[in-house]
Write an enzyme that holds these catalytic residues in place. Structure first.
Site, PDB file in Angstrom:
ATOM      1  N   GLY A  17       0.834  -1.203   0.000  1.00 49.74           N
ATOM      2  CA  GLY A  17       0.000   0.000   0.000  1.00 49.74           C
ATOM      3  C   GLY A  17       0.859   1.240   0.000  1.00 49.74           C
ATOM      4  N   ASN A  18       0.255   2.382   0.214  1.00 51.55           N
ATOM      5  CA  ASN A  18       1.028   3.618   0.280  1.00 51.55           C
ATOM      6  C   ASN A  18       0.369   4.593   1.256  1.00 51.55           C
ATOM      7  OD1 ASN A  18      -0.912   5.314  -1.252  1.00 51.55           O
ATOM      8  ND2 ASN A  18      -0.430   3.806  -2.839  1.00 51.55           N
ATOM      9  N   ARG A  19       0.952   5.757   1.408  1.00 56.24           N
ATOM     10  CA  ARG A  19       0.546   6.665   2.481  1.00 56.24           C
ATOM     11  C   ARG A  19      -0.568   7.638   2.097  1.00 56.24           C
ATOM     12  NH1 ARG A  19       5.384   9.554   5.013  1.00 56.24           N
ATOM     13  NH2 ARG A  19       3.725  10.143   6.450  1.00 56.24           N
TER      14      ARG A  19
END
Ligand code: CTP
Length: 404
Positions: free
Chosen positions: A210-212
């Site tokens: 995932g990412n932020r």
């Protein structure tokens, strides 16, 4: 949805403690004639000029001033949530200052702080107060934040003198409200698909890539577009954001799910805004069992399809596609160069390139960067709220929708 009230017609009439409060009784009547459903929220001090009985009789609704009445209804949030429009008339120097400071010391200022509806202020005060640098600065601040502040009229004041600061005539106020409100509803008939948040690419039943991304920017675009009358579908990755009333929200997890949802809707929309942080890669296969940690090093990844590039290539005449670019170059010239080449590579009509170095932007309320168009126009964006950027982007998108 009618075109006259694309955003709804629930209006809060805030009344400040100025003698012009009595003129707001007429304003209330004319707003009702124009189809608005009006709830009056007078400040406690304004009741010295016009009492609650007047407001309740004219509006046919309860008129609350204090936070401490009917607490079980949570009025400070409930009123702001219900409102489609907040008009404050008269707005005194003190009330303007309190709103500029973000104070929440009575029901009206609480409502202004908690609402997402447009807020319009109709000032009335002595010219010396209107031209005082403190008031000038406060009004500027409010306008910068996107509140609408009408210019007061010139003429006879309460005492013997005259000048700028007079409460405008009701007809002029109605025109101002209609024009500002009309501006707010400038996207009626525009069908928009907005993607937001990060995607999650499953590795096994417990892990994902995932990412932020918080989804806040895309959420703000969907929200502002809906406020301005557009028909909006929001494709949203996992998030902790409030639900936006009146739009279709579809929650997705992976890039491929997002692609499917865009595919089924793409032909029917005028605008696609790709603000989602689509994960660039995903595991070639998803394990149905939890992978033991010593095997994780053997994970094989493949690139996700580039949705912005794919749909830009499929774009039909009249459609507008906006993308985002998250860069960590820092220096503005490098940022713009990176944005330009991403725009060209992906084939979008415009792109917002933002500086995400050092954890800037992700999860933050503020954004900085530049909007770059296919024709090479550059609009610098310097530390503004995500709502404000959303409106600037929507202004540019609107221009293109009518000209593409
Ligand atoms: N995007 C997309 N599909 C992907 C990756 C990105 O549609 N698989 C879109 C994003 O929604 C955004 C734009 O492409 O509008 C740019 O995203 P960004 O992450 O900055 O670019 P990348 O293509 O990932 O390029 P790089 O990581 O090399 O900077």
């Amino acid at each position: 949805m009618t075109t006259k009230f694309p955003r709804g017609r629930e209006l809060i009439l805030g009344v400040g403690a100025g003698i012009a409060a009595y003129k707001s009784a007429d304003l209330l009547r004319r707003l009702q004639d124009n189809g608005f459903l009006v709830t009056v929220v007078p400040t406690p001090n304004s009741l010295n000029f016009v009492g609650k009985a007047t407001w309740e009789a004219l509006s046919g609704r309860k008129a609350q001033s204090e936070l401490w009445e009917h607490v079980a209804d949570v009025p400070h949030v409930a009123l702001g949530d219900k409102a489609n429009l907040v008009v404050i008339a008269p707005a005194t120097a003190d009330l303007i200052a309190r709103i500029a400071q973000g104070r929440a010391d009575d029901l009206l200022t609480n409502t202004v702080l908690s609402t997402t509806a447009p807020v319009m202020l109709i000032p009335a005060m002595h010219p010396k107060m209107w031209f005082n640098p403190a008031t000038v600065e406060n009004v500027e601040k409010l306008r910068d934040r996107g509140l609408f502040v009408m210019e007061p009229a010139t003429g006879r004041l309460t005492g013997a003198d005259s000048g700028v600061g007079r409460f405008p005539e009701t007809a002029a106020i109605i025109t101002f409200i209609e024009e500002s409100y009309g501006y707010c509803a400038d996207l009626v008939g525009v069908r928009m698909l907005v993607t937001a948040g990060g995607t999650r690419e499953p590795i096994d039943p417990v892990r994902y890539i995932g990412n932020r991304s918080s989804g806040k920017q895309g959420w703000a675009i969907a929200h502002q577009a809906a406020m301005r009358g557009a028909t909006v579908t929001l494709l949203l990755g996992p998030n902790e954001l409030p639900v936006i009333e009146g739009i279709e929200t579809v929650e997705i997890e992976s890039a491929l799910q997002m692609r499917e949802e865009i595919l089924t809707r793409f032909d029917d929309v005028d605008v696609l805004v790709m603000s989602a942080a689509v994960a660039d890669a995903k595991p070639v296969s998803v394990s149905s069992n939890k992978i033991k940690k010593d095997k994780l090093g053997a994970l094989i990844l493949e690139e996700n399809p580039d949705l912005l590039a794919e749909f830009s290539a499929k774009k039909r005449r009249g459609q507008v596609i906006a993308g985002f670019a998250a860069e960590t170059e820092g220096d503005e010239a490098a940022l713009i160069e990176a944005g330009k080449s991403k725009l060209a590579r992906k084939g979008a009509d415009l792109i917002y390139v933002n500086d995400v170095s050092d954890g800037k932007v992700f999860g933050s309320e503020i954004t900085r960067g530049a909007i770059i168009t296919r024709e090479g126009t550059i609009t610098s964006i310097n530390d503004v709220t995500k709502e404000r950027l959303a409106d600037t982007l929507l202004d540019q998108i609107k221009e293109r929708v009518s000209h593409e």
